[in-house]
Design an enzyme around this catalytic site. Structure first.
Site, PDB file in Angstrom:
ATOM      1  N   GLY A  60     -41.857 -55.662  29.427  1.00 45.28           N
ATOM      2  CA  GLY A  60     -42.639 -54.836  28.501  1.00 45.28           C
ATOM      3  C   GLY A  60     -43.749 -54.053  29.180  1.00 45.28           C
ATOM      4  N   GLY A  83     -43.883 -50.921  29.411  1.00 44.13           N
ATOM      5  CA  GLY A  83     -44.172 -49.776  28.548  1.00 44.13           C
ATOM      6  C   GLY A  83     -45.185 -50.138  27.466  1.00 44.13           C
ATOM      7  CD  GLU A  96     -31.877 -48.128  41.711  1.00 44.39           C
ATOM      8  OE1 GLU A  96     -32.501 -48.543  40.721  1.00 44.39           O
ATOM      9  OE2 GLU A  96     -30.791 -47.551  41.648  1.00 44.39           O
ATOM     10  CD  GLN A 150     -48.269 -68.993  44.596  1.00 43.48           C
ATOM     11  OE1 GLN A 150     -48.088 -69.187  45.789  1.00 43.48           O
ATOM     12  NE2 GLN A 150     -48.481 -69.987  43.753  1.00 43.48           N
ATOM     13  CB  CYS A 189     -28.515 -36.396  14.176  1.00 39.87           C
ATOM     14  SG  CYS A 189     -28.092 -35.034  15.291  1.00 39.87           S
ATOM     15  CD  GLU A 208     -19.360 -35.223  18.212  1.00 38.98           C
ATOM     16  OE1 GLU A 208     -20.046 -34.921  17.216  1.00 38.98           O
ATOM     17  OE2 GLU A 208     -19.745 -36.035  19.076  1.00 38.98           O
ATOM     18  CG  HIS A 227     -32.779 -36.966  16.360  1.00 38.16           C
ATOM     19  ND1 HIS A 227     -32.025 -38.112  16.341  1.00 38.16           N
ATOM     20  CD2 HIS A 227     -31.958 -35.986  16.808  1.00 38.16           C
ATOM     21  CE1 HIS A 227     -30.805 -37.840  16.783  1.00 38.16           C
ATOM     22  NE2 HIS A 227     -30.740 -36.554  17.077  1.00 38.16           N
ATOM     23  CD  GLU A 281     -34.479 -40.428  15.101  1.00 38.41           C
ATOM     24  OE1 GLU A 281     -34.592 -39.736  14.076  1.00 38.41           O
ATOM     25  OE2 GLU A 281     -33.477 -40.387  15.840  1.00 38.41           O
TER      26      GLU A 281
HETATM   27  N1  GLN Z   1     -22.553 -35.759  17.851  1.00 41.41           N
HETATM   28  C1  GLN Z   1     -23.259 -34.884  16.969  1.00 41.41           C
HETATM   29  C2  GLN Z   1     -23.560 -33.547  17.611  1.00 41.41           C
HETATM   30  O1  GLN Z   1     -23.531 -33.408  18.790  1.00 41.41           O
HETATM   31  C3  GLN Z   1     -24.532 -35.528  16.464  1.00 41.41           C
HETATM   32  C4  GLN Z   1     -25.531 -35.818  17.544  1.00 41.41           C
HETATM   33  C5  GLN Z   1     -26.580 -36.810  17.142  1.00 41.41           C
HETATM   34  O2  GLN Z   1     -26.424 -37.580  16.198  1.00 41.41           O
HETATM   35  N2  GLN Z   1     -27.675 -36.838  17.870  1.00 41.41           N
HETATM   36  O3  GLN Z   1     -23.826 -32.599  16.918  1.00 41.41           O
END
Ligand code: GLN
Length: 536
Positions: free
Chosen positions: A18, A20, A152, A195, A384, A408, A510, A512
Site C-alpha cells: 500500500g 500508494g 527493474e 533489516q 462505457c 467490436e 467514465h 468513476e
Molecule cells: N470496448 C468498448 C469501446 O472500446 C468500451 C470501452 C470501455 O468500456 N472502456 O468502445
C-alpha cells in the site's frame, strides 16, 4: 529557482503493502497543513503506459484529464487530494527508454555510448523534476513502484541516490515502507526482513529517513528500538502502519503516528502547523455511521480481482457516505449470468451497474442484466461498455432488431447500433490510440443526468473506440430510449436514458475517475439514492 522539496517512497519485503495509500495519506496531511503537494508514480515495467495491460495484470487503468492512461494509484492520489493529476504524474521504464532511444536516433548523444548511468538516470531525474519546476508545488512525493532489490527498480533507486546528493538531504528524503510480519506460532513480530531490506537500500547508497512499518499487531517500544538501531533510523521516525478498516482511515492513523511532523522536520519545513482535517473527518463519520443499507450488483468480467474496478468501487463508497447509506457491492461475473438463472442471481439487488470492458467475453450476461433492470424497474447505471450494452439490449428487445450489436463484437452485424468511431477507422496501433481524456458534454435540462449534475455543460473522461451509432438515434428515440447528453462539437452521444424507468442511465464516459472523498460524483450519488428508493 523553485524551492520544491522531494519525498521518495520506496517499498521493501513484499509488494502490495500500500505504498500508494501511504503516499496519498501523507500528501493529504501535508496538503491539509497548507502545503501544495502532488504525487508521482514511477513504474518499473517496460510498457510505455498501462493502457495495453489486461486488468488481471495490474488492476484498473486510470485515465487523467489530459488523456494519459495511468497506474491506478493516481486514482488514490486524486481521491485523497481532490486535485487532478496528468501524464507527468506517472512515468514507466518504457517511457523513459523510449525518450532516450528517440534522442539517440536523432543524434542528441552523437559520439557517445548511451548508458543506464547517466543517460537513463538523467531522464528519470528530468521526469521527477518536471513537476517541481512548474513552481506549483511546495512538495513533490514520488512513489517508486516495485520492491527494493528488484532488478527493474535499480535505475530508480540510483536516481534517488543522485538526487539526494544534488539537492541535499534536507530537500530530498526517503520513506521506506516495509512489512513487520507476525509469526503466530512464536507469537512474535519479526524485524529481520526489514533489516535486510534496509541493508539492500544502503548497498545502493540510500539510508532511509523514515520507516513506515505495515503490521497486523501494534509494534512496541522494544521493536522500535531494535529497528532504529539496526536500520540507522531515529526512533521518532519509526512509524507504525497498522491494518485499517478503510483506506480513508490511514491519513488519521498516520497523523497519530506523527508521520507528517517527522517528514516536515527532516525537510526543514515548519512542523508547527496542524492539519485541518474537518471535512475529511465529516466524511469518515458519515461513512462509518450509515442510516440505511442498499445492495448493488456490479456486473463485469474481471470481478475476481477487486483492483480491476477500483475507481467504481471507491465512487460507490463516496456516494454511499454522502447519502449516509452503507452500500454492499455484490460483484457478479457476467459469464455466470444466463436468461435462465438471472432472476435467481439478481433477485435481492436494489440497483445494478454494468461495468466497462473490452471484447466479446461475458457480453451476453451483461445484456441479460440490462434487460432484467429495464423490465423490473431496477435502477441501472451503465458505464462505457455498460452503456453500449444498454443500447444493444434496447435495439434487440424493444425495436426487435435481431442480432443488433457493436461492431467490436460482431463486425458483420445487420444492425451496428454501436460502431467504431470515424476517426478510429484508420488506426492500427493499440497503445494510447483510443478516445482518451476529458471531453465536454451538453446535457438536456429535462433529464436524470441534469437532475444529478445541476449543470448543462459538464466535462468527463473517456476511454473507448466505439460509439453510439447516430444512424439509429431517431428509431431508438421514437421507441423511448433518449439521448440526454451529447458532445457539443461532434454530436457523439454521451448519455442515454429511459424516461419511463425510475432511474436508467448509461454514460459513454467514465464518471468513476472524477469522484473524490470531498466531491462524490453526482451520478453515483443519484444512482445510490435511486437504489435506496427502489428498496423501499
Ligand atoms: N470496448 C468498448 C469501446 O472500446 C468500451 C470501452 C470501455 O468500456 N472502456 O468502445
Amino acid at each position: 529557482m523553485s524551492n520544491t522539496k522531494y519525498i521518495f517512497v520506496t517499498g521493501g519485503v513484499t509488494s502490495s503493502l500500500g505504498k500508494g495509500i501511504i503516499a496519498a495519506s501523507l500528501a493529504k496531511l501535508l496538503q491539509s497543513s497548507g502545503f501544495s503537494v502532488t504525487i508521482q508514480k514511477l513504474d518499473p515495467y517496460i510498457n510505455v503506459d498501462p493502457g495495453t495491460l489486461n486488468p488481471y495484470e495490474h488492476g484498473e487503468c486510470f485515465v487523467t484529464n489530459d488523456g494519459a492512461e495511468t497506474d491506478l494509484d493516481l486514482g488514490h492520489y486524486e481521491r485523497f487530494l481532490n486535485i487532478p493529476t496528468s501524464q507527468a504524474n506517472n512515468v514507466t521504464t518504457g517511457r523513459i527508454y523510449q525518450t532516450v532511444i528517440n534522442k539517440e536516433r536523432k543524434g542528441d548523444y552523437l559520439g557517445k555510448t548511451v548508458q543506464i548511468i547517466p543517460h537513463i538516470t538523467n531522464e528519470i531525474k528530468r521526469r521527477i523534476k518536471i513537476l517541481g519546476q512548474t513552481g506549483d508545488y511546495d512538495i513533490v512525493i514520488t512513489e517508486i513502484g516495485g520492491t527494493v532489490g528488484d532488478i527493474e527498480s535499480l535505475p530508480y533507486i540510483e536516481t534517488v541516490r543522485q538526487l539526494q546528493w544534488d539537492l541535499g538531504k534536507e530537500n530530498a528524503i526517503v520513506i521506506h515502507l516495509t512489512l513487520i510480519p507476525y509469526l503466530a506460532a512464536a507469537k512474535e513480530l519479526k524485524t529481520k526482513p526489514t533489516q535486510h531490506s534496509v541493508k539492500e537500500l544502503m548497498q545502493s547508497g540510500i539510508s532511509p529517513d523514515v520507516l513506515v512499518c505495515r503490521t497486523e499487531h501494534h509494534i512496541n517500544d522494544k521493536i522500535r528500538r531494535k529497528l532504529a538501531l539496526f536500520c540507522n533510523v531515529r526512533q521518532d521516525a519509526i512509524i507504525e502502519s497498522i491494518d485499517a478498516d478503510t483506506i480513508y482511515d490511514v491519513p488519521i492513523l498516520m497523523q497519530k503516528e506523527g508521520l507528517d511532523k517527522v517528514v516536515l522536520d527532516r525537510l526543514n519545513l515548519s512542523a508547527s502547523r496542524t492539519p485541518k482535517l474537518d471535512k475529511w473527518n465529516d466524511f469518515l463519520k458519515k461513512f462509518k455511521n450509515p442510516k440505511n443499507t442498499v445492495e448493488i450488483g456490479l456486473i463485469g468480467k474481471y470481478v475476481e480481482l477487486q483492483d480491476a474496478y477500483k475507481s467504481i468501487l471507491e465512487s460507490i463508497g463516496h456516494a454511499g457516505a454522502q447519502n449516509a447509506i452503507k452500500v454492499n457491492v455484490h460483484s457478479i461475473h457476467s459469464e455466470d449470468i444466463s436468461h435462465k438463472n438471472i432472476s435467481e442471481i439478481l433477485k435481492n439487488l436494489d440497483g445494478l451497474i454494468v461495468a466497462p470492458g473490452f471484447g466479446e467475453r461475458g457480453i451476453s450476461g451483461k445484456i441479460e442484466a440490462v434487460r432484467f433492470a429495464r423490465e423490473n424497474n431496477i435502477p441501472f447505471f451503465g458505464i462505457c461498455l455498460g452503456m453500449q450494452m444498454a443500447v444493444i439490449e434496447y435495439a434487440r428487445n424493444v425495436l426487435d432488431l435481431d442480432k443488433a450489436n457493436s461492431t467490436e463484437m460482431d463486425e458483420i452485424t445487420p444492425f451496428p447500433v454501436i460502431d467504431l468511431m470515424e476517426d478510429q477507422k484508420e488506426i492500427t496501433n493499440k497503445g494510447g490510440t483510443m478516445r482518451l481524456g476529458a471531453w465536454e458534454c451538453k446535457i438536456d435540462k429535462d433529464s436524470k443526468a441534469y437532475e444529478a449534475y445541476q449543470s448543462e455543460l459538464i466535462s468527463e473522461r473517456h476511454r473507448h473506440r466505439y460509439e453510439f451509432n447516430n444512424d439509429y438515434l431517431e428509431q431508438l428515440t421514437n421507441e423511448g430510449l433518449r439521448s440526454t447528453g451529447v458532445n457539443p462539437d461532434t454530436g457523439l452521444v454521451e448519455i442515454i436514458e429511459i424516461p419511463t424507468h425510475p432511474w436508467f442511465v448509461g454514460v459513454q464516459y467514465h464518471p468513476e475517475y472524477k469522484s473524490t472523498v470531498l466531491d462524490p460524483h453526482p451520478l453515483f450519488v443519484a444512482f445510490v439514492k435511486a437504489s435506496l428508493e427502489n428498496k423501499k
